[in-house]
Scaffold this motif. Sequence first.
Motif, mmCIF file in Angstrom:
data_model
loop_
_atom_site.group_PDB
_atom_site.id
_atom_site.type_symbol
_atom_site.label_atom_id
_atom_site.label_comp_id
_atom_site.label_asym_id
_atom_site.label_seq_id
_atom_site.Cartn_x
_atom_site.Cartn_y
_atom_site.Cartn_z
ATOM 1 N N ARG B 182 0.858 -1.185 0.000
ATOM 2 C CA ARG B 182 0.000 0.000 0.000
ATOM 3 C C ARG B 182 0.890 1.230 0.000
ATOM 4 N NH1 ARG B 182 -0.670 2.800 4.558
ATOM 5 N NH2 ARG B 182 0.554 2.146 6.350
ATOM 6 N N ALA B 183 0.297 2.386 -0.200
ATOM 7 C CA ALA B 183 1.073 3.613 -0.244
ATOM 8 C C ALA B 183 0.217 4.781 0.236
ATOM 9 C CB ALA B 183 1.585 3.880 -1.658
ATOM 10 N N GLU B 184 0.895 5.810 0.718
ATOM 11 C CA GLU B 184 0.218 7.041 1.133
ATOM 12 C C GLU B 184 0.772 8.183 0.306
ATOM 13 O OE1 GLU B 184 1.025 7.460 5.256
ATOM 14 O OE2 GLU B 184 -0.310 5.835 5.870
ATOM 15 N N GLU B 185 -0.115 9.027 -0.192
ATOM 16 C CA GLU B 185 0.331 10.131 -1.034
ATOM 17 C C GLU B 185 -0.122 11.474 -0.477
ATOM 18 O OE1 GLU B 185 0.918 8.262 -5.453
ATOM 19 O OE2 GLU B 185 -0.984 9.236 -5.043
ATOM 20 N N ARG B 186 0.709 12.479 -0.687
ATOM 21 C CA ARG B 186 0.374 13.865 -0.358
ATOM 22 C C ARG B 186 0.553 14.696 -1.617
ATOM 23 N NH1 ARG B 186 1.519 14.656 5.527
ATOM 24 N NH2 ARG B 186 2.147 16.798 5.188
ATOM 25 N N LEU B 187 -0.510 15.375 -2.028
ATOM 26 C CA LEU B 187 -0.478 16.130 -3.270
ATOM 27 C C LEU B 187 -0.479 17.624 -2.988
ATOM 28 C CD1 LEU B 187 -1.676 13.268 -3.951
ATOM 29 C CD2 LEU B 187 -2.713 14.357 -5.931
ATOM 30 N N ARG B 188 0.340 18.343 -3.750
ATOM 31 C CA ARG B 188 0.366 19.799 -3.670
ATOM 32 C C ARG B 188 0.593 20.353 -5.069
ATOM 33 N NH1 ARG B 188 4.950 21.631 -0.286
ATOM 34 N NH2 ARG B 188 3.817 23.597 -0.326
ATOM 35 N N ALA B 189 0.300 21.623 -5.222
ATOM 36 C CA ALA B 189 0.619 22.302 -6.475
ATOM 37 C C ALA B 189 1.865 23.143 -6.246
ATOM 38 C CB ALA B 189 -0.546 23.196 -6.908
ATOM 39 N N VAL B 190 2.834 23.011 -7.139
ATOM 40 C CA VAL B 190 4.087 23.755 -6.989
ATOM 41 C C VAL B 190 4.451 24.398 -8.324
ATOM 42 C CG1 VAL B 190 4.911 22.181 -5.191
ATOM 43 C CG2 VAL B 190 5.523 21.765 -7.580
ATOM 44 N N ALA B 191 5.415 25.317 -8.288
ATOM 45 C CA ALA B 191 5.903 25.955 -9.517
ATOM 46 C C ALA B 191 7.117 25.191 -10.023
ATOM 47 C CB ALA B 191 6.258 27.412 -9.237
ATOM 48 N N ALA B 192 7.184 24.992 -11.331
ATOM 49 C CA ALA B 192 8.272 24.217 -11.926
ATOM 50 C C ALA B 192 9.598 24.961 -11.788
ATOM 51 C CB ALA B 192 7.967 23.944 -13.395
ATOM 52 N N ASP B 193 10.618 24.284 -11.279
ATOM 53 C CA ASP B 193 11.964 24.871 -11.297
ATOM 54 C C ASP B 193 12.536 24.701 -12.703
ATOM 55 O OD1 ASP B 193 14.065 22.345 -11.114
ATOM 56 O OD2 ASP B 193 12.129 21.944 -10.161
ATOM 57 N N ARG B 194 13.711 25.295 -12.919
ATOM 58 C CA ARG B 194 14.269 25.346 -14.266
ATOM 59 C C ARG B 194 14.506 23.949 -14.839
ATOM 60 N NH1 ARG B 194 18.913 25.452 -16.464
ATOM 61 N NH2 ARG B 194 20.038 25.352 -14.488
ATOM 62 N N VAL B 195 15.153 23.093 -14.042
ATOM 63 C CA VAL B 195 15.524 21.761 -14.524
ATOM 64 C C VAL B 195 14.284 20.923 -14.827
ATOM 65 C CG1 VAL B 195 16.693 19.625 -13.936
ATOM 66 C CG2 VAL B 195 17.715 21.822 -13.287
ATOM 67 N N SER B 196 13.368 20.866 -13.881
ATOM 68 C CA SER B 196 12.151 20.077 -14.074
ATOM 69 C C SER B 196 11.361 20.581 -15.272
ATOM 70 C CB SER B 196 11.273 20.136 -12.817
ATOM 71 O OG SER B 196 12.009 19.764 -11.677
ATOM 72 N N ALA B 197 11.284 21.900 -15.401
ATOM 73 C CA ALA B 197 10.531 22.487 -16.508
ATOM 74 C C ALA B 197 11.098 22.021 -17.839
ATOM 75 C CB ALA B 197 10.574 24.014 -16.421
ATOM 76 N N GLU B 198 12.426 22.011 -17.924
ATOM 77 C CA GLU B 198 13.052 21.606 -19.179
ATOM 78 C C GLU B 198 12.747 20.145 -19.481
ATOM 79 O OE1 GLU B 198 17.497 21.904 -21.173
ATOM 80 O OE2 GLU B 198 16.802 23.259 -19.585
ATOM 81 N N ILE B 199 12.893 19.302 -18.475
ATOM 82 C CA ILE B 199 12.655 17.868 -18.687
ATOM 83 C C ILE B 199 11.208 17.602 -19.096
ATOM 84 C CG2 ILE B 199 12.572 15.626 -17.527
ATOM 85 C CD1 ILE B 199 14.953 16.528 -15.851
ATOM 86 N N LEU B 200 10.277 18.303 -18.467
ATOM 87 C CA LEU B 200 8.861 18.041 -18.733
ATOM 88 C C LEU B 200 8.332 18.862 -19.912
ATOM 89 C CD1 LEU B 200 7.524 17.828 -15.055
ATOM 90 C CD2 LEU B 200 7.727 15.961 -16.712
ATOM 91 N N GLY B 201 9.163 19.753 -20.421
ATOM 92 C CA GLY B 201 8.727 20.521 -21.576
ATOM 93 C C GLY B 201 7.672 21.554 -21.257
ATOM 94 N N VAL B 202 7.795 22.182 -20.086
ATOM 95 C CA VAL B 202 6.869 23.259 -19.723
ATOM 96 C C VAL B 202 7.695 24.493 -19.387
ATOM 97 C CG1 VAL B 202 5.162 21.638 -18.835
ATOM 98 C CG2 VAL B 202 6.822 22.646 -17.271
ATOM 99 N N ALA B 203 7.003 25.618 -19.213
ATOM 100 C CA ALA B 203 7.707 26.852 -18.883
ATOM 101 C C ALA B 203 8.169 26.831 -17.432
ATOM 102 C CB ALA B 203 6.789 28.050 -19.117
ATOM 103 N N GLU B 204 9.288 27.480 -17.177
ATOM 104 C CA GLU B 204 9.737 27.622 -15.788
ATOM 105 C C GLU B 204 8.676 28.387 -15.011
ATOM 106 O OE1 GLU B 204 13.637 29.212 -15.445
ATOM 107 O OE2 GLU B 204 13.567 29.371 -13.255
ATOM 108 N N GLY B 205 8.348 27.905 -13.817
ATOM 109 C CA GLY B 205 7.316 28.554 -13.016
ATOM 110 C C GLY B 205 5.914 28.042 -13.309
ATOM 111 N N ALA B 206 5.776 27.188 -14.315
ATOM 112 C CA ALA B 206 4.453 26.639 -14.628
ATOM 113 C C ALA B 206 3.968 25.769 -13.466
ATOM 114 C CB ALA B 206 4.510 25.805 -15.908
#
Lengths: 242, 242
Positions: B182-206
């Motif tokens: 089993r697993a427990e999850e915690r979800l939040r909304a965050v702004a994309a940092d530069r590295v993550s944004a590039e990998i995921l193909g979204v704008a920084e801060g998205a």
Amino acid sequence: MIQVSPTFSPLYRQIKTLMLQSLAGGQWRPGEAIPSESELAQRFSVSQGTVRKAVDELAAENLLVRKQGKGTFVASHNDPRAFFRFLRLTALEGEMGQSRSVPLECWRAKAGPEAARVLGLNLADSIIVVRRVLEFSDKPVVLDEIYLPGNTFAGISLDELKTWQGSLYSLFESQFGVRMVRAEERLRAVAADRVSAEILGVAEGAPLLSVERVSYSYADKPMEWRRGLYSTASHAYINQLG
Amino acid sequence: MIQVSPTFSPLYRQIKTLMLQSLAGGQWRPGEAIPSESELAQRFSVSQGTVRKAVDELAAENLLVRKQGKGTFVASHNDPRAFFRFLRLTALEGEMGQSRSVPLECWRAKAGPEAARVLGLNLADSIIVVRRVLEFSDKPVVLDEIYLPGNTFAGISLDELKTWQGSLYSLFESQFGVRMVRAEERLRAVAADRVSAEILGVAEGAPLLSVERVSYSYADKPMEWRRGLYSTASHAYINQLG
DNA sequence: GAGTGGTCTAGACCACTGC
DNA sequence: CAGTGGTCTAGACCACTCG
């Protein structure tokens, strides 16, 4: 060799269906006790074990609540234990604090194409729209916009919403005889627009958790469409994966 | 008047505990059949109905899978039906398309304070860190950073991750004998940092959906800590509220 | 046909609640 | 104490799979 009776349904499921009809039809009302297992067994001319299995399933689906020594009761949103049944929120640090629902607006409108599709209405049908804020420890955390079928919830007013002590679902149940049984949610991350940002006390463009929910009543009938914007600066949406 | 035996435990729960030990101890392995109900009844000197109730609960918790006419089997992440057991993702429009896991990095490190706390380790213990991207229809959707106890998962390598066909959990199960229950999850909304944004193909801060997950093995032992960043431009996290 | 899980029954007894 | 749900048993029969 030959496949027979592809529609085979065991006795206890047929009993379950009959019991579901008593629930959906309102013969058994939320909070009240249903007949005892032995009485139901007599009524349906089956053994107590068969009734028991039907009740087991209904209890597993949170439609009934068993209380040893007392009886079996129809689940109710008025039950304090079910107060936050559909709210999966926790504080990142410390306690949640006191919660408060602050209704902002309540108006009638014609169903838009999306609301009509989700709620199974015609475009000509009227709907009720409610906007409200959920606060914890006097700080705004969730901004909800709620769409309800106008026929069923006719007469609901901002005053009534402001006066009501308890969850929205307990109001729906007590005042309109609609009990939400289950819900489906779709979560996304979105940027706060100007109005939402102001209400939630965050910067415009700040990331918010968007939670779209469709709630269903007994016969899998969609009865509420809701979109919540959650500020997850100090709270998180929690989920159990089994 | 007097409250007696506050620790009363029915027979079928004791049977369940014994069966859990056979699962946790590895006597019954994922994918294999466990002994038949009648044999277990004999072994434990109880009626078949009592064994049945124990199996019922274990099946409800997704630890066992019943197959009429064939037997009862230990649940496995290799089972195609359980492939996406912990992934609650859907496309906003159309189909999900083909999925692919692209491992980026894999290295050893000392457990930081947060990983140590979550995984129940000492700061001196080593951990494995894995970064990978989940693609659907060849587009990046999820960026995962995964923390594993170094002792249990010793020897895991980027090459092995790249070679493996199947989910990470099926790899953990097949290569390291660790089955996540089993697993427990915690979800939040965050702004994309530069590295993550590039990998995921979204704008920084998205806005991105941050999903923190702790996965547990049989004895409620935390065995994985994972943080995923989900691009929710064309996908959504779905959840059923019952 | 033999073996598996799935259903149904009838009856006994236990645990808990409330009068 | 009576009435409720909870456990446990023993046995019969049904539905499904496989050789």
